[in-house]
Design a protein around this motif. Sequence first.
Motif, short mmCIF file in Angstrom:
data_model
loop_
_atom_site.label_atom_id
_atom_site.label_comp_id
_atom_site.label_asym_id
_atom_site.label_seq_id
_atom_site.Cartn_x
_atom_site.Cartn_y
_atom_site.Cartn_z
N UNK A 135 0.83 -1.20 0.00
CA UNK A 135 0.00 0.00 0.00
C UNK A 135 0.87 1.26 0.00
N UNK A 136 0.60 2.15 -0.96
CA UNK A 136 1.30 3.43 -1.01
C UNK A 136 0.67 4.38 0.01
N UNK A 137 1.46 5.32 0.53
CA UNK A 137 0.93 6.31 1.47
C UNK A 137 0.27 7.46 0.72
N UNK A 138 1.01 8.06 -0.20
CA UNK A 138 0.55 9.30 -0.83
C UNK A 138 -0.29 9.02 -2.07
N UNK A 139 -1.60 9.08 -1.89
CA UNK A 139 -2.54 8.89 -2.99
C UNK A 139 -3.66 9.92 -2.84
N UNK A 172 10.44 8.63 3.20
CA UNK A 172 11.39 8.19 4.22
C UNK A 172 11.17 8.94 5.52
N UNK A 173 10.04 9.60 5.62
CA UNK A 173 9.74 10.44 6.77
C UNK A 173 9.62 9.64 8.06
N UNK A 174 10.37 10.02 9.10
CA UNK A 174 10.21 9.35 10.40
C UNK A 174 8.77 9.47 10.92
N UNK A 175 8.11 10.58 10.60
CA UNK A 175 6.72 10.77 11.02
C UNK A 175 5.82 9.69 10.40
N UNK A 185 2.88 4.50 11.00
CA UNK A 185 2.66 3.09 10.65
C UNK A 185 2.60 2.25 11.92
N UNK A 186 3.49 2.54 12.87
CA UNK A 186 3.52 1.79 14.13
C UNK A 186 2.29 1.99 14.99
N UNK A 187 1.52 3.03 14.71
CA UNK A 187 0.32 3.32 15.49
C UNK A 187 -0.92 2.63 14.94
N UNK A 188 -0.82 2.00 13.78
CA UNK A 188 -1.97 1.33 13.16
C UNK A 188 -1.67 -0.16 13.13
N UNK A 189 -2.21 -0.92 14.06
CA UNK A 189 -1.83 -2.33 14.23
C UNK A 189 -2.01 -3.21 12.99
N UNK A 190 -2.94 -2.87 12.11
CA UNK A 190 -3.18 -3.71 10.95
C UNK A 190 -2.04 -3.62 9.93
N UNK A 191 -1.22 -2.55 10.01
CA UNK A 191 -0.06 -2.41 9.13
C UNK A 191 1.10 -3.18 9.75
N UNK A 192 1.63 -4.15 9.00
CA UNK A 192 2.63 -5.05 9.56
C UNK A 192 4.04 -4.83 9.03
N UNK A 193 4.22 -3.79 8.22
CA UNK A 193 5.56 -3.54 7.72
C UNK A 193 5.65 -2.22 6.99
N UNK A 194 6.88 -1.80 6.73
CA UNK A 194 7.17 -0.53 6.06
C UNK A 194 8.34 -0.78 5.12
N UNK A 195 8.11 -0.59 3.82
CA UNK A 195 9.15 -0.80 2.82
C UNK A 195 9.26 0.48 2.00
N UNK A 196 10.49 0.93 1.79
CA UNK A 196 10.72 2.12 0.97
C UNK A 196 10.85 1.69 -0.48
N UNK A 197 10.14 2.44 -1.36
CA UNK A 197 10.20 2.15 -2.80
C UNK A 197 11.62 2.38 -3.30
#
Length: 128
Positions: free
Chosen positions: A59-63, A94-97, A102-114
Amino acid sequence: MTAPERFILIDDNEADNVFHEIMIRRAGFKGEVLVFESGIEALTYLKSDPLTIPTCIYLDINMPLMDGFEFALEATPLLAGKPTVVLVMLTSSGSPKDRDRVGEIPVIQGFVTKPLLVDAVRDMLQRD
């Protein structure tokens, strides 16, 4: 979760979707790859899917209209408690924010940079 039998790409950038599907295929994946260019379309699809097939959602963040975080929050009732589904943010941010959020939404299980690369897909395919 066992290895995915299906990937779902949710990103408004067509070129990114094409590239990421190529990486998924180069990793040796032969199954279904679904592509949605909006979170709204993907959410509509997920509401009609029983989510019993092991699935990895990138899932992309910025849409526009519905960003990745809004999608994740809307999809939480559908995905929570579904061990067959892994939701991973795949973003150019790559924003730390964003990473913290992402860590605050339990259903999201990972973070990958394009860009998504073959090794990351292989890691997902080797889950058991």
